[in-house]
Design a protein around this motif. Structure first.
Motif, PDB file in Angstrom:
ATOM      1  N   MET A   1       0.842  -1.204   0.000  1.00  0.00           N
ATOM      2  CA  MET A   1       0.000   0.000   0.000  1.00  0.00           C
ATOM      3  C   MET A   1       0.875   1.252   0.000  1.00  0.00           C
ATOM      4  SD  MET A   1      -3.190   0.793   2.536  1.00  0.00           S
ATOM      5  CE  MET A   1      -4.329   2.122   2.227  1.00  0.00           C
ATOM      6  N   LEU A   2       0.364   2.316  -0.589  1.00  0.00           N
ATOM      7  CA  LEU A   2       1.094   3.565  -0.641  1.00  0.00           C
ATOM      8  C   LEU A   2       0.879   4.385   0.626  1.00  0.00           C
ATOM      9  CD1 LEU A   2       0.231   4.772  -4.262  1.00  0.00           C
ATOM     10  CD2 LEU A   2       2.282   3.562  -3.512  1.00  0.00           C
ATOM     11  N   ALA A   3       1.887   5.172   0.995  1.00  0.00           N
ATOM     12  CA  ALA A   3       1.747   6.166   2.044  1.00  0.00           C
ATOM     13  C   ALA A   3       1.482   7.512   1.384  1.00  0.00           C
ATOM     14  CB  ALA A   3       3.013   6.234   2.892  1.00  0.00           C
ATOM     15  N   VAL A   4       0.627   8.320   1.995  1.00  0.00           N
ATOM     16  CA  VAL A   4       0.306   9.643   1.475  1.00  0.00           C
ATOM     17  C   VAL A   4       0.931  10.684   2.403  1.00  0.00           C
ATOM     18  CG1 VAL A   4      -1.504  11.267   0.826  1.00  0.00           C
ATOM     19  CG2 VAL A   4      -1.849   8.809   0.477  1.00  0.00           C
ATOM     20  N   PHE A  67      12.054  15.643   4.994  1.00  0.00           N
ATOM     21  CA  PHE A  67      11.448  14.755   4.001  1.00  0.00           C
ATOM     22  C   PHE A  67      12.236  13.458   3.872  1.00  0.00           C
ATOM     23  CE2 PHE A  67       9.542  18.747   2.372  1.00  0.00           C
ATOM     24  CZ  PHE A  67       8.226  18.336   2.362  1.00  0.00           C
ATOM     25  N   ALA A  68      13.542  13.556   3.845  1.00  0.00           N
ATOM     26  CA  ALA A  68      14.364  12.356   3.681  1.00  0.00           C
ATOM     27  C   ALA A  68      14.134  11.379   4.832  1.00  0.00           C
ATOM     28  CB  ALA A  68      15.841  12.743   3.597  1.00  0.00           C
ATOM     29  N   ALA A  69      14.069  11.898   6.045  1.00  0.00           N
ATOM     30  CA  ALA A  69      13.861  11.027   7.205  1.00  0.00           C
ATOM     31  C   ALA A  69      12.502  10.339   7.128  1.00  0.00           C
ATOM     32  CB  ALA A  69      13.970  11.847   8.490  1.00  0.00           C
ATOM     33  N   LEU A  70      11.474  11.079   6.733  1.00  0.00           N
ATOM     34  CA  LEU A  70      10.132  10.489   6.654  1.00  0.00           C
ATOM     35  C   LEU A  70      10.051   9.483   5.511  1.00  0.00           C
ATOM     36  CD1 LEU A  70       7.216  10.307   7.598  1.00  0.00           C
ATOM     37  CD2 LEU A  70       6.695  12.294   6.147  1.00  0.00           C
ATOM     38  N   TYR A  71      10.586   9.824   4.344  1.00  0.00           N
ATOM     39  CA  TYR A  71      10.539   8.895   3.212  1.00  0.00           C
ATOM     40  C   TYR A  71      11.266   7.593   3.558  1.00  0.00           C
ATOM     41  CZ  TYR A  71       9.121  12.859   0.232  1.00  0.00           C
ATOM     42  OH  TYR A  71       8.476  13.928  -0.330  1.00  0.00           O
ATOM     43  N   ARG A  72      12.408   7.712   4.189  1.00  0.00           N
ATOM     44  CA  ARG A  72      13.183   6.517   4.550  1.00  0.00           C
ATOM     45  C   ARG A  72      12.363   5.609   5.468  1.00  0.00           C
ATOM     46  NH1 ARG A  72      17.099   9.080   6.471  1.00  0.00           N
ATOM     47  NH2 ARG A  72      18.300   9.278   4.539  1.00  0.00           N
ATOM     48  N   GLU A  73      11.698   6.215   6.427  1.00  0.00           N
ATOM     49  CA  GLU A  73      10.873   5.442   7.361  1.00  0.00           C
ATOM     50  C   GLU A  73       9.697   4.771   6.651  1.00  0.00           C
ATOM     51  OE1 GLU A  73       7.752   6.484  10.996  1.00  0.00           O
ATOM     52  OE2 GLU A  73       9.425   7.849  10.588  1.00  0.00           O
ATOM     53  N   LEU A  74       9.024   5.521   5.781  1.00  0.00           N
ATOM     54  CA  LEU A  74       7.829   4.996   5.118  1.00  0.00           C
ATOM     55  C   LEU A  74       8.161   3.931   4.081  1.00  0.00           C
ATOM     56  CD1 LEU A  74       5.788   8.301   4.672  1.00  0.00           C
ATOM     57  CD2 LEU A  74       5.344   6.454   6.306  1.00  0.00           C
ATOM     58  N   LEU A  75       9.277   4.084   3.393  1.00  0.00           N
ATOM     59  CA  LEU A  75       9.643   3.096   2.369  1.00  0.00           C
ATOM     60  C   LEU A  75       9.991   1.743   2.972  1.00  0.00           C
ATOM     61  CD1 LEU A  75      11.754   5.319  -0.046  1.00  0.00           C
ATOM     62  CD2 LEU A  75       9.490   4.334  -0.480  1.00  0.00           C
ATOM     63  N   ALA A  76      10.277   1.720   4.258  1.00  0.00           N
ATOM     64  CA  ALA A  76      10.561   0.447   4.921  1.00  0.00           C
ATOM     65  C   ALA A  76       9.295  -0.359   5.170  1.00  0.00           C
ATOM     66  CB  ALA A  76      11.283   0.699   6.251  1.00  0.00           C
ATOM     67  N   THR A  77       8.132   0.317   5.116  1.00  0.00           N
ATOM     68  CA  THR A  77       6.883  -0.370   5.450  1.00  0.00           C
ATOM     69  C   THR A  77       5.809  -0.234   4.366  1.00  0.00           C
ATOM     70  OG1 THR A  77       6.180   1.608   6.671  1.00  0.00           O
ATOM     71  CG2 THR A  77       7.245  -0.159   7.940  1.00  0.00           C
ATOM     72  N   GLU A  79       4.830   0.189  -0.074  1.00  0.00           N
ATOM     73  CA  GLU A  79       5.286  -0.034  -1.447  1.00  0.00           C
ATOM     74  C   GLU A  79       5.860   1.238  -2.052  1.00  0.00           C
ATOM     75  OE1 GLU A  79       2.046  -1.531  -3.696  1.00  0.00           O
ATOM     76  OE2 GLU A  79       1.614  -3.191  -2.319  1.00  0.00           O
ATOM     77  N   GLY A  80       5.292   2.351  -1.687  1.00  0.00           N
ATOM     78  CA  GLY A  80       5.743   3.620  -2.233  1.00  0.00           C
ATOM     79  C   GLY A  80       5.132   4.775  -1.473  1.00  0.00           C
ATOM     80  N   VAL A  81       5.483   5.985  -1.894  1.00  0.00           N
ATOM     81  CA  VAL A  81       5.025   7.212  -1.241  1.00  0.00           C
ATOM     82  C   VAL A  81       4.559   8.184  -2.310  1.00  0.00           C
ATOM     83  CG1 VAL A  81       5.719   9.217   0.137  1.00  0.00           C
ATOM     84  CG2 VAL A  81       6.635   6.946   0.698  1.00  0.00           C
ATOM     85  N   ILE A  82       3.378   8.750  -2.119  1.00  0.00           N
ATOM     86  CA  ILE A  82       2.942   9.867  -2.945  1.00  0.00           C
ATOM     87  C   ILE A  82       2.928  11.089  -2.040  1.00  0.00           C
ATOM     88  CG2 ILE A  82       0.474   9.343  -2.620  1.00  0.00           C
ATOM     89  CD1 ILE A  82       0.143  10.475  -5.538  1.00  0.00           C
TER      90      ILE A  82
END
Length: 281
Positions: A1-4, A67-77, A79-82
């Motif tokens: 699932m994607l993170a928003v 942003f980098a810290a949040l993206y790194r965290e979300l990509l671990a859990t 499929e992707g981030v929008i």
């Protein structure tokens, strides 16, 4: 699932953000020498009280590191981030988000979207993407939902006083004086990501004028309407609700949203906006 992901200028209250499962990177609000995180460390009315007292308020974009810290965290859990943000013509925030995505070498897993908006319409775009993702949609479905809202909505704002636009450098003292003498106020709208004065109307006629534009655009088609207001002013908000109810708009859904500290810093207390978009049920 994607993170928003979005930024704090969507002006969704933190409780609503948690309810929707969104991830928000805050911009910065500076009151004199003190720096606060938008919507996290400071309430909108604190900004308006500071402005009414003659204090100066400035803002700074969200930084690449956040942003980098949040993206790194979300990509671990996920499929992707929008990641959907306020117009690049108003802030460097979206560019900082792109820089963070490039630095992580995330490829297509992080999609940064410049919404071309801020505040009420940014919130509508973000919630549309969230709904598409919650329904099981992929990145293309989320992007399609964003485009549909961008193309379908209409939003306009106006200000009760020209003082804060002048303080922020958007008007000269002469323009403020002339506007006050004539009793006119700008109606502001988004055009290609820029927030511009689309016309000028008498202050007492501004609400009716904006509603007339919405009626012309949507006719009797069902619409979702959002009222945005800078500051908790129950009497004024009640007047705006009554004006919408008395209009010819076919309101199928309504929502009230406060404008946040960053937006308020630039437009001042009492600013309000009316947004309508097709109601999909």
């Amino acid at each position: 699932m994607l993170a928003v992901v979005t930024d704090s200028t969507c002006d969704l209250h933190p409780d609503r953000v948690r309810q929707l499962g969104l991830h928000v990177v805050p911009l910065h609000v500076l009151l004199g020498e003190r720096s606060f995180l938008d919507w996290q460390d400071i309430d909108p009315d604190a900004v308006y009280d500071h402005q009414r007292g003659g204090g100066n308020v400035t803002t700074q974009p969200a930084g690449q590191a956040a942003f980098a810290a949040l993206y790194r965290e979300l990509l671990a859990t996920h499929e992707g981030v929008i990641s959907i943000h306020l117009s690049g013509h108003l802030s460097a925030t979206a560019e900082h988000a792109r820089q963070a995505a490039r630095a992580l070498n995330a490829g297509d897993r992080v999609q940064v979207v410049d919404s071309q908006f801020a505040s009420l319409p940014l919130a509508e775009v973000v919630m549309a993407a969230r709904d598409a993702v919650s329904a099981g949609g992929d990145m293309q479905a989320a992007l399609g939902a964003i485009r549909a809202v961008q193309e379908g909505l209409r939003v306009e704002f106006t200000v009760p006083t020209l003082e804060y636009l002048r303080r922020g450098g958007r008007l000269s003292r002469t323009q403020e004086l002339i506007g006050n003498v004539l009793g006119v106020r700008p109606v502001l709208g988004f055009d290609g990501g820029h927030l511009k004065a689309v016309r000028r109307v008498r202050a007492k006629d501004a609400t009716r004028d904006i509603l007339g534009q919405l009626e012309e655009r949507f006719g009797r088609d069902p619409v979702a309407v959002t009222i945005g207001h800078a500051g908790r002013d129950p009497a004024r908000i009640a007047e705006l609700k009554a004006a919408v109810s008395a209009s010819r708009l076919n309101v199928a859904q309504g929502r009230l949203q406060l404008m946040g500290p960053v937006i308020g810093a630039h437009v001042g207390p009492g600013t309000y906006g009316l947004l309508a978009r097709p109601y999909a049920g």
